[in-house]
Write a protein that holds these residues in place. Structure first.
Motif, PDB file in Angstrom:
ATOM      1  N   GLU A  66     -64.637  78.037 -81.602  1.00  0.00           N
ATOM      2  CA  GLU A  66     -64.872  76.646 -81.904  1.00  0.00           C
ATOM      3  C   GLU A  66     -65.216  76.432 -83.368  1.00  0.00           C
ATOM      4  OE1 GLU A  66     -66.833  74.765 -78.450  1.00  0.00           O
ATOM      5  OE2 GLU A  66     -68.052  73.883 -80.021  1.00  0.00           O
ATOM      6  N   ASP A  84     -67.078  80.211 -77.685  1.00  0.00           N
ATOM      7  CA  ASP A  84     -67.982  79.244 -78.295  1.00  0.00           C
ATOM      8  C   ASP A  84     -69.222  80.071 -78.626  1.00  0.00           C
ATOM      9  OD1 ASP A  84     -69.617  77.285 -79.127  1.00  0.00           O
ATOM     10  OD2 ASP A  84     -69.413  76.002 -77.365  1.00  0.00           O
ATOM     11  N   ASP A  87     -73.080  77.702 -77.901  1.00  0.00           N
ATOM     12  CA  ASP A  87     -72.907  76.436 -77.193  1.00  0.00           C
ATOM     13  C   ASP A  87     -74.251  75.699 -77.166  1.00  0.00           C
ATOM     14  OD1 ASP A  87     -71.596  74.591 -75.222  1.00  0.00           O
ATOM     15  OD2 ASP A  87     -73.222  75.363 -73.981  1.00  0.00           O
ATOM     16  N   GLY A  88     -74.199  74.405 -77.506  1.00  0.00           N
ATOM     17  CA  GLY A  88     -75.441  73.613 -77.486  1.00  0.00           C
ATOM     18  C   GLY A  88     -76.334  73.908 -78.668  1.00  0.00           C
ATOM     19  N   TYR A 192     -80.579  67.260 -67.199  1.00  0.00           N
ATOM     20  CA  TYR A 192     -79.651  67.284 -68.332  1.00  0.00           C
ATOM     21  C   TYR A 192     -80.375  67.800 -69.546  1.00  0.00           C
ATOM     22  CZ  TYR A 192     -76.021  66.032 -71.646  1.00  0.00           C
ATOM     23  OH  TYR A 192     -75.045  66.108 -72.608  1.00  0.00           O
ATOM     24  N   GLY A 194     -78.565  69.076 -72.592  1.00  0.00           N
ATOM     25  CA  GLY A 194     -77.869  68.991 -73.872  1.00  0.00           C
ATOM     26  C   GLY A 194     -77.156  70.259 -74.305  1.00  0.00           C
ATOM     27  N   ALA A 195     -77.143  71.292 -73.455  1.00  0.00           N
ATOM     28  CA  ALA A 195     -76.286  72.460 -73.710  1.00  0.00           C
ATOM     29  C   ALA A 195     -75.510  72.692 -72.421  1.00  0.00           C
ATOM     30  CB  ALA A 195     -77.098  73.702 -74.041  1.00  0.00           C
ATOM     31  N   MET A 196     -74.190  72.638 -72.518  1.00  0.00           N
ATOM     32  CA  MET A 196     -73.378  72.733 -71.302  1.00  0.00           C
ATOM     33  C   MET A 196     -73.747  73.964 -70.480  1.00  0.00           C
ATOM     34  SD  MET A 196     -69.276  73.059 -70.816  1.00  0.00           S
ATOM     35  CE  MET A 196     -69.280  74.796 -71.224  1.00  0.00           C
ATOM     36  N   PHE A 210     -72.050  68.871 -62.887  1.00  0.00           N
ATOM     37  CA  PHE A 210     -72.229  68.614 -64.316  1.00  0.00           C
ATOM     38  C   PHE A 210     -70.969  67.915 -64.799  1.00  0.00           C
ATOM     39  CE2 PHE A 210     -70.860  69.747 -68.572  1.00  0.00           C
ATOM     40  CZ  PHE A 210     -71.918  69.266 -69.325  1.00  0.00           C
ATOM     41  N   TYR A 212     -69.221  66.081 -68.534  1.00  0.00           N
ATOM     42  CA  TYR A 212     -69.168  65.363 -69.814  1.00  0.00           C
ATOM     43  C   TYR A 212     -67.865  64.585 -69.715  1.00  0.00           C
ATOM     44  CZ  TYR A 212     -70.991  64.096 -74.267  1.00  0.00           C
ATOM     45  OH  TYR A 212     -71.565  63.367 -75.284  1.00  0.00           O
ATOM     46  N   LYS A 222     -65.938  65.041 -74.934  1.00  0.00           N
ATOM     47  CA  LYS A 222     -66.467  65.773 -76.093  1.00  0.00           C
ATOM     48  C   LYS A 222     -66.133  67.260 -76.078  1.00  0.00           C
ATOM     49  CE  LYS A 222     -70.719  66.823 -78.512  1.00  0.00           C
ATOM     50  NZ  LYS A 222     -72.182  66.829 -78.532  1.00  0.00           N
ATOM     51  N   LEU A 223     -66.038  67.841 -74.902  1.00  0.00           N
ATOM     52  CA  LEU A 223     -65.966  69.305 -74.818  1.00  0.00           C
ATOM     53  C   LEU A 223     -64.542  69.806 -75.059  1.00  0.00           C
ATOM     54  CD1 LEU A 223     -68.401  69.755 -71.799  1.00  0.00           C
ATOM     55  CD2 LEU A 223     -68.901  69.706 -74.255  1.00  0.00           C
ATOM     56  N   ARG A 224     -64.427  71.061 -75.468  1.00  0.00           N
ATOM     57  CA  ARG A 224     -63.122  71.620 -75.869  1.00  0.00           C
ATOM     58  C   ARG A 224     -62.530  72.440 -74.732  1.00  0.00           C
ATOM     59  NH1 ARG A 224     -67.580  70.382 -78.810  1.00  0.00           N
ATOM     60  NH2 ARG A 224     -67.199  70.256 -81.025  1.00  0.00           N
ATOM     61  N   GLU A 228     -64.568  75.727 -73.812  1.00  0.00           N
ATOM     62  CA  GLU A 228     -65.603  75.255 -72.892  1.00  0.00           C
ATOM     63  C   GLU A 228     -65.014  74.887 -71.527  1.00  0.00           C
ATOM     64  OE1 GLU A 228     -68.857  73.280 -75.856  1.00  0.00           O
ATOM     65  OE2 GLU A 228     -66.930  72.299 -75.839  1.00  0.00           O
TER      66      GLU A 228
HETATM   67  O1  F6P Z   1     -70.583  71.918 -77.446  1.00  0.00           O
HETATM   68  C1  F6P Z   1     -70.964  70.659 -77.266  1.00  0.00           C
HETATM   69  C2  F6P Z   1     -72.314  70.452 -76.586  1.00  0.00           C
HETATM   70  O2  F6P Z   1     -73.376  70.986 -77.339  1.00  0.00           O
HETATM   71  C3  F6P Z   1     -72.391  70.956 -75.137  1.00  0.00           C
HETATM   72  O3  F6P Z   1     -72.966  72.209 -74.996  1.00  0.00           O
HETATM   73  C4  F6P Z   1     -73.226  69.885 -74.477  1.00  0.00           C
HETATM   74  O4  F6P Z   1     -72.911  69.729 -73.103  1.00  0.00           O
HETATM   75  C5  F6P Z   1     -72.921  68.652 -75.264  1.00  0.00           C
HETATM   76  O5  F6P Z   1     -72.443  69.046 -76.533  1.00  0.00           O
HETATM   77  C6  F6P Z   1     -74.122  67.783 -75.449  1.00  0.00           C
HETATM   78  O6  F6P Z   1     -73.750  66.609 -76.039  1.00  0.00           O
HETATM   79  P1  F6P Z   1     -74.738  65.362 -76.184  1.00  0.00           P
HETATM   80  O7  F6P Z   1     -75.620  65.702 -77.363  1.00  0.00           O
HETATM   81  O8  F6P Z   1     -73.813  64.231 -76.444  1.00  0.00           O
HETATM   82  O9  F6P Z   1     -75.520  65.230 -74.915  1.00  0.00           O
END
Ligand code: F6P
Length: 281
Positions: A66, A84, A87-88, A192, A194-196, A210, A212, A222-224, A228
């Motif tokens: 990424e 990745d 991640d997060g 939730y 903020g890290a997948m 889960f 996004y 948002k995710l690739r 991801e």
């Molecule tokens: O890689 C993108 C990421 O960090 C994911 O791990 C996570 O699910 C998402 O962005 C969180 O995004 P947001 O800050 O919009 O909740």
């Protein structure tokens, strides 16, 4: 040990180095990654370590991540590895969980999820753990000093779902997704982080969903896909659940670009089936 096991072993061995580097690498760099996220020094460090160590494995033909624009070719082989590295990583500033994701394809990238031979992730939580999926089985291990100790050799989604976590701002959710979320809020407990990887780990442990999703402002979410969506779809499907871009398995999404984004929904089959019905055709 075959090349796929070597990839998993190398990621596990690299996890302590990545983890040890985090305290000193919390500052943002001026560069953005190819999908426009701000990069931390920690993202770049993890990416460079993984590139060097994974490309050194016999049988690994290429490495992509990424954090870099193109694919890096190695000495040749059958496997194409996508990572990745962190991640997060925006969770680093607030000291919350992060992960490293690895996907092993047998086609050059960008590849279909159907070309995945294996996928896994490291979770940097209170302990470092690693989940790996291969040949329809998911295993969870604890990683200490780079060594894996398996704690569950057949991780499957619990039948009774408990948690959900949906990304994106609520006013930005399409109406159909918002209506589905309203139903789910009534049935499950919000988790939730903020890290997948952290959020998917909760779904694997407790059952749930889960997502996004597609957003009004970003129809591919948002995710690739390569780094991801595909690996996480592969892991959750191997654990007995489902993945979807809203209409089909993530593994069936046509790969068009290395850094393409995709709406991601993963979890218990019944919840993902319902989501697809809610989103319609
Ligand atoms: O890689 C993108 C990421 O960090 C994911 O791990 C996570 O699910 C998402 O962005 C969180 O995004 P947001 O800050 O919009 O909740």
């Amino acid at each position: 040990m075959d090349a796929i096991e070597r990839v998993f072993e190398t990621v596990a061995e690299t996890a302590p180095d990545i983890r040890a580097s985090l305290p000193g690498r919390r500052e943002y760099e001026t560069a953005e990654n190819p999908t426009g996220d701000q990069m931390l020094a920690a993202d770049r460090y993890a990416d460079e370590l993984l590139e060097e160590r994974l490309l050194a494995i016999e049988g690994v033909a290429s490495y992509a991540s990424e954090e870099r624009e193109g694919v890096v070719e190695g000495e040749g082989g059958d496997l194409h590895v996508a990572c990745d590295p962190l991640d997060g990583s925006s969770n680093l500033k607030s000291n919350n969980v992060m992960g490293t994701i690895v996907a092993v394809y047998d086609d050059p990238l960008p590849a279909s999820g159907r070309a995945l031979r294996a996928a896994g992730y490291v979770l940097y939580g209170p302990i470092t753990s690693m989940v790996t999926a291969r040949d329809g089985t998911v295993a969870e291990a604890v990683v200490e000093d780079g060594e894996r100790t398996v704690v569950d050799d057949d991780l499957t989604l619990p039948a009774d779902p408990v948690v959900y976590g949906f990304g994106g701002r609520v006013p930005d959710w399409p109406d159909e997704f918002a209506a589905y979320a309203a139903e789910i809020e009534d049935e499950l407990k919000l988790r939730y982080g903020g890290a997948m990887i952290g959020d998917v780990s909760q779904v694997l442990e407790y059952g749930g969903i889960f997502a996004y999703p597609a957003l009004d402002s970003a129809t591919n979410g948002k995710l690739r896909l390569q780094f991801e969506g595909n690996p996480i779809g592969y892991i959750v499907e191997s654990a007995g659940g489902r993945s979807s871009d809203g209409h089909q398995s993530l593994l069936d999404v046509t790969p068009e670009r290395l850094h393409q984004r995709v709406p991601v929904h993963v979890g218990n089959t019944e919840l993902v089936d319902r989501l697809e019905r809610a989103l319609g055709e």
